[in-house]
Every structure is written in structure tokens, then in C-alpha cells.
Motif scaffolding. Structure first.
Motif, mmCIF file in Angstrom:
data_model
loop_
_atom_site.group_PDB
_atom_site.id
_atom_site.type_symbol
_atom_site.label_atom_id
_atom_site.label_comp_id
_atom_site.label_asym_id
_atom_site.label_seq_id
_atom_site.Cartn_x
_atom_site.Cartn_y
_atom_site.Cartn_z
ATOM 1 N N ALA A 11 -6.914 -3.121 0.752
ATOM 2 C CA ALA A 11 -6.858 -3.725 -0.881
ATOM 3 C C ALA A 11 -7.608 -2.627 -1.453
ATOM 4 O O ALA A 11 -8.623 -2.216 -1.396
ATOM 5 C CB ALA A 11 -7.353 -4.828 -0.906
ATOM 6 N N GLY A 12 -6.711 -2.163 -2.714
ATOM 7 C CA GLY A 12 -6.950 -1.194 -3.190
ATOM 8 C C GLY A 12 -6.726 -1.090 -4.905
ATOM 9 O O GLY A 12 -6.910 -2.195 -5.542
ATOM 10 N N ASP A 13 -6.175 0.095 -5.436
ATOM 11 C CA ASP A 13 -5.779 0.398 -6.730
ATOM 12 C C ASP A 13 -5.726 -1.103 -7.406
ATOM 13 O O ASP A 13 -4.742 -1.696 -7.178
ATOM 14 C CB ASP A 13 -4.690 1.266 -6.657
ATOM 15 N N ARG A 14 -6.489 -1.136 -8.531
ATOM 16 C CA ARG A 14 -6.536 -2.418 -9.368
ATOM 17 C C ARG A 14 -5.378 -2.228 -10.481
ATOM 18 O O ARG A 14 -5.055 -3.193 -11.341
ATOM 19 C CB ARG A 14 -7.899 -2.783 -9.978
ATOM 20 N N THR A 15 -4.395 -1.237 -10.351
ATOM 21 C CA THR A 15 -3.393 -1.139 -11.303
ATOM 22 C C THR A 15 -2.026 -1.091 -10.915
ATOM 23 O O THR A 15 -1.132 -1.768 -11.456
ATOM 24 C CB THR A 15 -3.526 0.428 -12.445
ATOM 25 N N THR A 16 -1.768 -0.591 -10.013
ATOM 26 C CA THR A 16 -0.197 -0.609 -9.353
ATOM 27 C C THR A 16 0.076 -1.208 -7.948
ATOM 28 O O THR A 16 -0.752 -0.621 -7.113
ATOM 29 C CB THR A 16 0.307 1.143 -9.328
ATOM 30 N N PRO A 17 0.863 -1.918 -7.762
ATOM 31 C CA PRO A 17 0.953 -2.588 -6.099
ATOM 32 C C PRO A 17 1.295 -1.405 -5.532
ATOM 33 O O PRO A 17 2.170 -0.661 -5.781
ATOM 34 C CB PRO A 17 2.071 -3.594 -6.123
ATOM 35 N N ALA A 18 0.959 -1.259 -3.955
ATOM 36 C CA ALA A 18 1.579 -0.638 -3.119
ATOM 37 C C ALA A 18 1.650 -1.325 -1.923
ATOM 38 O O ALA A 18 0.834 -2.206 -1.462
ATOM 39 C CB ALA A 18 0.491 0.659 -3.198
ATOM 40 N N GLU A 19 2.399 -0.765 -0.757
ATOM 41 C CA GLU A 19 2.668 -1.174 0.414
ATOM 42 C C GLU A 19 2.183 -0.250 1.380
ATOM 43 O O GLU A 19 2.365 1.218 1.345
ATOM 44 C CB GLU A 19 3.908 -1.639 0.690
ATOM 45 N N GLU A 105 -7.332 11.075 -0.079
ATOM 46 C CA GLU A 105 -7.280 11.205 1.287
ATOM 47 C C GLU A 105 -7.093 9.783 2.197
ATOM 48 O O GLU A 105 -6.202 9.347 2.845
ATOM 49 C CB GLU A 105 -8.151 11.938 2.157
ATOM 50 N N MET A 106 -8.183 8.901 1.587
ATOM 51 C CA MET A 106 -7.968 7.706 2.078
ATOM 52 C C MET A 106 -7.010 6.662 1.937
ATOM 53 O O MET A 106 -6.327 5.926 2.250
ATOM 54 C CB MET A 106 -9.410 7.045 1.801
ATOM 55 N N HIS A 107 -6.749 6.832 0.414
ATOM 56 C CA HIS A 107 -5.421 6.022 -0.146
ATOM 57 C C HIS A 107 -4.288 6.263 0.663
ATOM 58 O O HIS A 107 -3.557 5.338 0.947
ATOM 59 C CB HIS A 107 -5.350 6.561 -1.625
ATOM 60 N N GLU A 108 -3.970 7.538 0.856
ATOM 61 C CA GLU A 108 -2.721 7.945 1.634
ATOM 62 C C GLU A 108 -2.744 7.387 3.084
ATOM 63 O O GLU A 108 -1.924 6.767 3.680
ATOM 64 C CB GLU A 108 -2.543 9.440 1.500
ATOM 65 N N ALA A 111 -3.157 3.263 2.889
ATOM 66 C CA ALA A 111 -2.201 2.264 2.011
ATOM 67 C C ALA A 111 -0.980 3.009 1.844
ATOM 68 O O ALA A 111 0.135 2.621 1.125
ATOM 69 C CB ALA A 111 -2.738 2.063 0.340
ATOM 70 N N GLY A 112 -0.701 4.454 2.509
ATOM 71 C CA GLY A 112 0.649 5.037 2.216
ATOM 72 C C GLY A 112 0.643 5.742 0.745
ATOM 73 O O GLY A 112 2.045 5.888 0.801
ATOM 74 N N VAL A 113 -0.175 5.694 -0.026
ATOM 75 C CA VAL A 113 0.110 6.058 -1.480
ATOM 76 C C VAL A 113 -0.693 7.463 -1.754
ATOM 77 O O VAL A 113 -2.022 7.520 -1.626
ATOM 78 C CB VAL A 113 -0.441 5.175 -2.318
ATOM 79 N N PRO A 114 0.209 8.526 -2.026
ATOM 80 C CA PRO A 114 -0.564 9.763 -2.662
ATOM 81 C C PRO A 114 -1.175 9.582 -3.909
ATOM 82 O O PRO A 114 -1.053 8.637 -4.648
ATOM 83 C CB PRO A 114 0.641 10.756 -2.554
ATOM 84 N N GLY A 115 -2.269 10.300 -3.849
ATOM 85 C CA GLY A 115 -3.095 10.397 -5.158
ATOM 86 C C GLY A 115 -4.424 9.570 -5.139
ATOM 87 O O GLY A 115 -4.521 8.807 -4.270
ATOM 88 N N THR A 116 -5.239 9.638 -5.996
ATOM 89 C CA THR A 116 -6.521 8.910 -6.035
ATOM 90 C C THR A 116 -6.186 7.505 -6.473
ATOM 91 O O THR A 116 -5.245 6.991 -6.988
ATOM 92 C CB THR A 116 -7.598 9.724 -6.894
ATOM 93 N N THR A 117 -7.334 6.707 -6.491
ATOM 94 C CA THR A 117 -7.344 5.457 -6.944
ATOM 95 C C THR A 117 -8.672 4.939 -7.159
ATOM 96 O O THR A 117 -9.704 5.739 -7.036
ATOM 97 C CB THR A 117 -6.751 4.427 -5.806
ATOM 98 N N ASP A 118 -9.031 3.641 -7.746
ATOM 99 C CA ASP A 118 -10.456 3.475 -7.993
ATOM 100 C C ASP A 118 -11.322 2.603 -6.890
ATOM 101 O O ASP A 118 -12.287 2.970 -6.656
ATOM 102 C CB ASP A 118 -10.340 2.315 -9.193
ATOM 103 N N VAL A 119 -10.577 1.838 -6.058
ATOM 104 C CA VAL A 119 -11.384 0.979 -5.147
ATOM 105 C C VAL A 119 -10.369 0.682 -3.847
ATOM 106 O O VAL A 119 -9.162 0.489 -3.811
ATOM 107 C CB VAL A 119 -11.789 -0.139 -5.673
#
Length: 213
Positions: A11-19, A105-108, A111-119
Motif C-alpha cells: 500500500a503506497g502512494d497517497r495520490t494515484t491508485p496503482a495495481e 526501486e521499491m515502488h516498481e 507496486a509495479g509503478v515506475p518512479g518515486t512515491t511518498d510511502v
């Protein structure tokens, strides 16, 4: 601020849903079971007054340069108090503070999403969160990005460590079964964050994003 991958994934990025695919089990605790889905509306536990005899153990692992004022020492104490106010009476939380490169690195990876995120939040417990009528025990890892905290804090007019604490609290609420998968859940979860942050004297931190735009 509303990303939450499927149950038992990050469970991560507080702005955009991702799968993303569920994180694989492994020896590294940050590669194990990530955060779960949440309570139905109205089922969140009542906020509790602090009890210094209770609460989870909170550890902070700093893998990047600290912010000013520092998060070290402060964030652990504040997150523990927030956890107690949220009804947590035991368990262990590890907060890993990283930079953009590590978070990307961890986000991808998780979560399968490139780029950084907050949490990103990883649930290490055997249970799916607490019951709304009793104390909770949490076991989890919360990864926060200090580079993102610096950027958002500059834009919103508060200290980077306060922004980082918001991210850690967001992760904690995921561990307690909260989610922000849809607009109603999003509003409820972030209102809960600000309620708790106001209770410890920091004000409505999430609510400030509207003021700074």
C-alpha cells in the motif's frame, strides 16, 4: 494520496491508485506481506488518550540524509503516541527512511509503478488488522521517502519531518485496516490522519495541501 495495491501487496502512494502483484515472501522483512484492505465505513476504532504503559515498539532506520529538524528520535516518539491514540496497544513498527532512488526501486518492485512515491506499507502480521471494539497489535514496515517529504513540506509550509510523520501515519492506518481506494474512503482516511495529528498538537497536516496550492 490514494494508492493501495491489492490485498497482501504494497500500500503506497497517497495520490494515484496503482495495481501491482503481491510482494513475494523472503528473508528481508520489507519483502514480506504488505498491507491489507480496510474496515467498512464507520468501523474505525475510537481515538484513545495516550497510555505510556502501552503501545508498539517503533524503530527508525535511516538510509539517507536526515532532514532539519531531524526525524531521528522525534518520529519514533510521535508515531508511537499516534499509534496509542489510534488504539494500538502492542506490536512493532519499523520505519525505513529512504531517498528517491531507493523508493523508486521499491515502488516498481512491489507496486509495479515506475518512479518515486511518498510511502509504502508492508503488513507483517498474521491477522487482518484489529477489531473496532478492542485494542490492536500491529506488526509492519513503513517506508517513507524523505526527498518527497522535503519537496511537499516546502510547498505546504511546514517542516519536512512533519510531512514524513504524515506518511508514516498513513502507513500505520493501512496496517489498522484503513484504505483509500475510493473517494469516500479517501476522505475518511485523511480526515482520520488530521484528527490524530491535531490531537498531538501538529494541526491538520494533510489539510494544508489545499492551502498551499
Amino acid at each position: 494520496m490514494s494508492e493501495s495495491a491489492p490485498s497482501r501487496s504494497a500500500a503506497g502512494d497517497r495520490t494515484t491508485p496503482a495495481e501491482g502483484d503481491p510482494a513475494p515472501a523472503g528473508d528481508d522483512p520489507l519483502s514480506r506481506r504488505p498491507a491489507t484492505d480496510g474496515f467498512a465505513a464507520g468501523d474505525t476504532p475510537d481515538m484513545q488518550a495516550p497510555d505510556t504503559a502501552a503501545g508498539p515498539t517503533v524503530r527508525l532506520l535511516l538510509e539517507t540524509a536526515d532532514v532539519d529538524p531531524p526525524v531521528v528520535g522525534w518520529l519514533e516518539a510521535m508515531l508511537r503516541e499516534l499509534a496509542v491514540r489510534a488504539g494500538v496497544r502492542g506490536g512493532e513498527l519499523t520505519v525505513l527512511a529512504v531517498d528517491d532512488a531507493k523508493m523508486s526501486e521499491m515502488h516498481e518492485q512491489y507496486a509495479g509503478v515506475p518512479g518515486t512515491t511518498d510511502v509504502l506499507t508492508f503488513d507483517l502480521s498474521d491477522d487482518v488488522g484489529p477489531t473496532p471494539n478492542g485494542p490492536a497489535v500491529v506488526e509492519g514496515d513503513i517506508v517513507v521517502c524523505l526527498d518527497e517529504a522535503r519537496r511537499q513540506a516546502d510547498a505546504r509550509g511546514h517542516a519536512p519531518r512533519v510531512e514524513a510523520l504524515l506518511y508514516a501515519l498513513h502507513g500505520l492506518l493501512h496496517l489498522l485496516g484503513e484504505d483509500d481506494h475510493d473517494e469516500q474512503a479517501y476522505q475518511r482516511m485523511h480526515a482520520r490522519e488530521d484528527q490524530l495529528l491535531q490531537a498531538v498538537g501538529l494541526g491538520a497536516v494533510f489539510g494544508r495541501q489545499g492551502e498551499a496550492s
